[in-house]
Design a protein around this motif. Structure first.
Motif, mmCIF file in Angstrom:
data_model
loop_
_atom_site.group_PDB
_atom_site.id
_atom_site.type_symbol
_atom_site.label_atom_id
_atom_site.label_comp_id
_atom_site.label_asym_id
_atom_site.label_seq_id
_atom_site.Cartn_x
_atom_site.Cartn_y
_atom_site.Cartn_z
ATOM 1 N N ARG A 183 1.111 -1.330 0.065
ATOM 2 C CA ARG A 183 0.073 0.130 -0.404
ATOM 3 C C ARG A 183 0.919 1.237 0.015
ATOM 4 O O ARG A 183 0.675 2.446 -1.360
ATOM 5 C CB ARG A 183 -1.184 -0.016 0.431
ATOM 6 C CG ARG A 183 -1.735 0.917 1.426
ATOM 7 C CD ARG A 183 -2.808 0.812 1.939
ATOM 8 N NE ARG A 183 -4.489 1.730 2.438
ATOM 9 C CZ ARG A 183 -4.766 1.942 3.228
ATOM 10 N NH1 ARG A 183 -4.758 1.318 4.519
ATOM 11 N NH2 ARG A 183 -5.660 2.983 3.288
ATOM 12 N N GLU A 192 -6.995 -6.462 -6.652
ATOM 13 C CA GLU A 192 -8.285 -7.402 -6.457
ATOM 14 C C GLU A 192 -9.031 -8.430 -7.076
ATOM 15 O O GLU A 192 -9.569 -7.479 -8.425
ATOM 16 C CB GLU A 192 -9.424 -5.824 -5.907
ATOM 17 C CG GLU A 192 -9.160 -5.064 -4.546
ATOM 18 C CD GLU A 192 -9.933 -3.967 -4.510
ATOM 19 O OE1 GLU A 192 -11.162 -4.611 -4.970
ATOM 20 O OE2 GLU A 192 -9.702 -2.603 -4.412
ATOM 21 N N SER A 195 -4.431 3.770 -6.937
ATOM 22 C CA SER A 195 -4.816 2.559 -6.340
ATOM 23 C C SER A 195 -4.660 1.781 -5.295
ATOM 24 O O SER A 195 -5.872 1.453 -4.931
ATOM 25 C CB SER A 195 -5.548 2.015 -8.143
ATOM 26 O OG SER A 195 -6.204 0.587 -7.620
ATOM 27 N N SER A 196 -3.705 2.118 -5.424
ATOM 28 C CA SER A 196 -2.757 0.951 -4.133
ATOM 29 C C SER A 196 -2.815 1.113 -2.838
ATOM 30 O O SER A 196 -3.247 0.811 -2.440
ATOM 31 C CB SER A 196 -1.133 0.613 -4.828
ATOM 32 O OG SER A 196 -0.865 0.028 -3.436
ATOM 33 N N ASP A 207 -6.432 0.982 -1.195
ATOM 34 C CA ASP A 207 -6.584 -0.344 -0.386
ATOM 35 C C ASP A 207 -6.369 -0.710 0.516
ATOM 36 O O ASP A 207 -4.748 -0.720 0.620
ATOM 37 C CB ASP A 207 -6.712 -1.801 -2.161
ATOM 38 C CG ASP A 207 -6.964 -2.672 -1.668
ATOM 39 O OD1 ASP A 207 -8.075 -2.652 -1.848
ATOM 40 O OD2 ASP A 207 -6.415 -3.974 -1.132
ATOM 41 N N GLN A 208 -7.080 -1.299 1.486
ATOM 42 C CA GLN A 208 -6.232 -1.421 3.192
ATOM 43 C C GLN A 208 -4.869 -2.472 2.774
ATOM 44 O O GLN A 208 -4.294 -2.373 3.197
ATOM 45 C CB GLN A 208 -7.504 -2.199 3.430
ATOM 46 C CG GLN A 208 -7.666 -1.111 4.202
ATOM 47 C CD GLN A 208 -9.007 -1.941 5.703
ATOM 48 O OE1 GLN A 208 -9.147 -2.442 5.617
ATOM 49 N NE2 GLN A 208 -8.704 -0.925 6.717
ATOM 50 N N ARG A 209 -5.056 -3.267 1.771
ATOM 51 C CA ARG A 209 -4.715 -4.507 1.274
ATOM 52 C C ARG A 209 -3.462 -3.973 0.681
ATOM 53 O O ARG A 209 -2.815 -4.685 -0.016
ATOM 54 C CB ARG A 209 -4.578 -5.930 1.100
ATOM 55 C CG ARG A 209 -5.885 -6.133 2.506
ATOM 56 C CD ARG A 209 -6.775 -6.880 1.427
ATOM 57 N NE ARG A 209 -7.341 -6.136 0.907
ATOM 58 C CZ ARG A 209 -8.089 -6.567 -0.779
ATOM 59 N NH1 ARG A 209 -8.358 -7.733 -0.153
ATOM 60 N NH2 ARG A 209 -9.007 -6.165 -1.095
ATOM 61 N N LYS A 241 -3.779 -3.538 -2.663
ATOM 62 C CA LYS A 241 -3.893 -3.415 -4.661
ATOM 63 C C LYS A 241 -4.873 -3.096 -4.522
ATOM 64 O O LYS A 241 -6.184 -2.314 -4.794
ATOM 65 C CB LYS A 241 -5.040 -5.209 -3.524
ATOM 66 C CG LYS A 241 -4.440 -6.400 -3.295
ATOM 67 C CD LYS A 241 -5.669 -8.062 -2.485
ATOM 68 C CE LYS A 241 -4.554 -8.453 -1.706
ATOM 69 N NZ LYS A 241 -5.471 -10.005 -1.927
ATOM 70 N N SER A 299 -7.106 -2.603 -8.203
ATOM 71 C CA SER A 299 -8.507 -2.402 -8.687
ATOM 72 C C SER A 299 -8.530 -2.292 -9.760
ATOM 73 O O SER A 299 -7.376 -0.867 -10.461
ATOM 74 C CB SER A 299 -9.044 -1.202 -8.001
ATOM 75 O OG SER A 299 -10.787 -0.882 -8.594
ATOM 76 N N HIS A 355 -13.671 6.327 -6.388
ATOM 77 C CA HIS A 355 -13.503 5.628 -4.816
ATOM 78 C C HIS A 355 -15.155 6.000 -3.376
ATOM 79 O O HIS A 355 -15.866 5.427 -3.190
ATOM 80 C CB HIS A 355 -12.170 5.521 -4.412
ATOM 81 C CG HIS A 355 -12.090 4.723 -3.226
ATOM 82 N ND1 HIS A 355 -11.836 4.940 -1.829
ATOM 83 C CD2 HIS A 355 -11.390 3.147 -4.169
ATOM 84 C CE1 HIS A 355 -11.823 3.540 -1.452
ATOM 85 N NE2 HIS A 355 -11.309 2.771 -2.353
#
Lengths: 425, 425, 425
Positions: free
Chosen positions: A10, A400, B249-250, B253-255, B257, B259, B303
């Protein structure tokens, strides 16, 4: 540490990418300017764009669970690399302290990304996006130096970049993958396979590369008559290579069946191998001979050499870039040496000598191997988000993946091994 | 009345389509003539064709059960729209009572269909083909009027059509989808999802749009030096936008990742936003700043804003056209105002003023919203074959879908004959 | 003899292909030379390349288990055929005993392969790669003779090759498939079906053919003004044809649903039918009428004629090339006769007469039928590796197909919830 932590990029990825983009924009602000130019090369530029973004991207979608990364990270590398390449190549060609951008510079910026994309093929499925950003920076920087050496200092002929792009990109990638070697992947990974539809997606890449390769090999030819000759030679080289590839693919299989992997890759070797001499009056039949030999070398490489490199030398080359770019690129380089030696009339230029051509090939190979080894060493740093062996060749580590499919994957834990396969369709 | 009756458009669609085609042919017979012209723009025309038919069509194939409609109805709208657009735009540019068709007119006919295709993205999965024909007629007619107002009367700069196509198409579509709001779709529909392969199909659309966007933004530039500048600015704007999109995008995202939705869409925002000023000497680094901001806006829109619009304002935007075309288009319009205000030297033309640019943006936005609301009202007529809420986002309402799959869905609770079918997927 | 033995083409195919390639290279060595030429036609050449390799290839991927062959054998035929076509067409146009290759010759080499690719569509799924190599040699040889007859001796007009390529390729293929008739395929084969995703792959082919058809019809026009006119006529013919195809597709279905087969194929009939007269001043509205009639004929052909040909005349036409190329090609030929009769001012040339046009159509049709019957007779030889009826339309006879899928087929006999998901793929 859990694997989830390891691969969560992240902040690593986003901060690195944003930082690099800011640096690039500042450097563009300082160094880059428009150049007035004509639109003659525009169709060639667009053909090259299709090769870089669609061709390379889709060629790598053959893996059943790695399509998002193949086409997505390919796009990231290309979009980032073309900016970095504009700067790195531009620094060698400044006009009054400025990099002047026109269609030709943009074609070359696209070209510079091709080296990183070829290397990406060698490490496909085994590296993180953070690693690929770093590889792109290092490889394009080193590529620009080698290209300057080959074309400006050695003044070697390499119009279709058999040596400066294909040999360079392939051996750079092989050196990286050797340094990053994982004993855990010694045995074939269950994800390292294609499905029926992923192989068809890959053919989109193959065909667009095939179709537009004449543009790739001719875009940098300054004079129009020579440019058409580069188109003609590439066209017939590819055609002969394709027929030979089909023939050998059948011949090498006990049941006489074609291998889609060979059709996806070895059919393109003729475009690589004709690169160095594409614009020379070598005669169309010679172009077809070069294409045929390239096809033979490439098929034999896939069939015999790749398994050997993996098992004996610990070089795991996911897409077989050695066979598509490495060996045919060397063939292209050797062709250049031979043509320089035997056919003096093809180019009046005094600089076109066997020695300089050999030096260019050696330099491309040597600098690629050294640069790749160095880059591999840097990429080995433990905090760069590399996936565990088990999670290699799997998009879901960095992407994802559609919900239904994951749900499905969870529900289906107790019906047989095929459920995982379906989930990736 | 049963849903089967509601959506049977056998006579409605075919009679309407044939009638319209007859009317168009008659109007062509009366008004249209050939114009002698040169082929300079032909490669640009073909690039735009790829964007319209492959780019827009495949970008929308991400829905798991709506691929036939995405790529098929896209083709219908484009093929019908380019004829209607030739007439509507032609009426504003008659030469001695005739519409004279050359490559430039055909590029503009393709452009006019882009507005309807953008709006199609907003209502994707929720409208019938009959509704889409009517929308296409109305939207292209209104578009041609607004474009005339913006470029001829206000004489505003908008060479890549950030305002006249992207803002217009997006807000027109959003107004339509608002008027057609269905409370039954408030909760996420089970068909409104992608599969792994449908997302890869969508990347074909993304990449061809990305690759050829420089042609889109430069095709209408009259002077060659300016045209190359439009290509350069668009190229670097898109590249910067892509890197920023991956980074955000990264980051969001919490992890960490990526999208795939963001990569499919927000990477293109740089092409939209640079549109208005593409041909001006704004400097490549400024183009990259505009691209970067467009990426940020587009990612944030997907988002945060899209869910909000759906839940609070009842605006359900299937493809997120607001984020890909709407917001970046407004950014493009604002950029035009700012550049007109601060950089007088970029264009000698007296007409390039902040006021006129602002009027152009306001006009495009206002006319789109009003036109879209009106069109939505007309499309609400009950006999136009709209699918029930339950059947939204499903090709099988308007298409024959391969037999095996339907059979399969019904029969498949207990083995065998379907397995062969699955194996071929 | 077991089917495994029958279809093992390990030595047959590879030796034949290598031998042919060697012969071609030798002939190139003796006869072919470079020709200095300009790059004006290069973008047209690249568009045609996309049509041949991507367009034709993907159009045929609709079969659920025959994608590798569709796109792969298409590539083989094209790569082999363009070399053979260079020679066969070249022999009719020697300059001082040499075939001089430039962009125009390469476009024509690509064109010559189109005839074999059209015939491939008629026999798709029922022939071996060995048979296809032989068909390609024979068909291109005969095509080159007929083309010489039509354009040089009869001096007929056929710029977009409605007669020399489309009529010729279709009826040649139909004659072959008639001679190769297999009673065992009388009833619909279980593999002769599409899946949801295979139909979307086919749309890639359709759309690229559609987009670049104007280049196909105009590439051979010598004068630039005429070339643009060919582009304009083809563009509007295709657009009208597409709208009409959608309308009829809905009209012919009881539930008013579109047929993806018709959208994949009949939408292109307008490009075929306008071919003969593409460069003439027939007026855009006439082009649209021709396109509309082509759409009607093609849809009706698919709907009524194809089943009839199969059941009554034993002509099994896998892709329906009769409806896409045959009937619209004849329409194109007839249009040429009519235009020659009624509109003397369109071409000053004395040679443009109804009689010569009719002779050209008759010659293309007659030579195709005779040549196809002869070729079919040769292909019937028992040792050419044809698959058994049961194994028709199945890649796995001639290709290594991904392992997992085969495994899967065996294992997947008894589970449930995943089936729905698969059905939506």
């Amino acid at each position: 540490m859990s694997s989830a932590l390891d691969t969560n990029m992240r902040f690593k990825f986003s901060i690195l990418a944003l930082l690099l983009e800011v640096i690039i924009i500042v450097l563009f602000g300082i160094f880059v300017e428009y150049k007035n130019s004509v639109a003659t090369l525009y169709p060639f530029f667009q053909d090259v764009q299709v090769m870089i973004f669609i061709g390379f991207g889709f060629l790598m979608t053959f893996l059943k669970k790695y399509g998002f990364s193949s086409v997505g990270i390919n796009m990231l590398i290309a979009a980032f690399g073309l900016q970095w390449g504009t700067l790195m190549q531009g620094f060698w060609h400044m006009e009054r302290g400025k990099i002047c951008v026109d269609i030709r510079r943009m074609i070359n910026a696209d070209f510079s990304t091709a080296t990183a994309l070829i290397s990406f093929g060698a490490v496909l499925g085994k590296t993180s996006p953070v690693q690929m950003l770093i590889l792109t920076i290092l490889e394009i920087t080193i590529f620009a130096c080698n290209e300057h050496l080959v074309t400006e200092i050695l003044q070697a002929t390499d119009v279709g970049a058999s040596m400066t792009i294909h040999v360079f990109g392939a051996y750079f990638g092989l050196a990286v993958t050797l340094v990053l070697y994982r004993p855990g992947l010694k045995n074939k990974h269950e994800n390292e396979e294609s499905t029926y539809h992923s192989d068809i997606f890959a053919m989109i890449g193959t065909l667009f590369l095939w179709i537009f390769w004449p543009s790739f090999n001719s875009a940098n030819v300054p004079e129009q008559t020579d440019r058409i000759r580069a188109v003609v030679n590439t066209y017939y080289s590819l055609a002969a290579c394709t027929v030979v590839t089909f023939a050998l693919s059948s011949l090498l299989d006990q049941r006489g069946k074609f291998s889609i992997i060979l059709i996806q890759n070895a059919t393109l070797a003729g475009g690589v191998a004709i690169g160095t001499c594409a614009d020379l009056s070598i005669h169309p039949f010679a172009a077809m001979c070069i294409g045929s030999i390239a096809g033979i070398i490439s098929v034999l490489g896939f069939h015999f050499l790749t398994p050997l490199l993996a098992s004996k030398l610990n070089i795991h080359d996911t897409c077989g870039v050695h066979n598509l770019h490495g060996l045919p690129g060397i063939l292209g380089g050797i062709t250049g040496i031979v043509v320089a030696a035997i056919k003096e009339e093809v180019r009046q230029d005094d600089s076109f000598t066997p020695g300089m051509q050999a030096a260019a090939l050696g330099s491309s190979l040597g600098i690629a191997l050294a640069g790749g080894a160095l880059t591999g060493g840097i990429l080995k740093l433990p905090f760069l988000g590399q996936a565990s062996d088990q999670n290699c060749f799997d998009d879901s580590v960095y992407w994802e993946v559609p919900e239904k499919e994951k749900t499905h994957e969870i529900h289906s834990n107790n019906h047989d091994e095929h459920t995982r396969f379906e989930a990736t369709m």
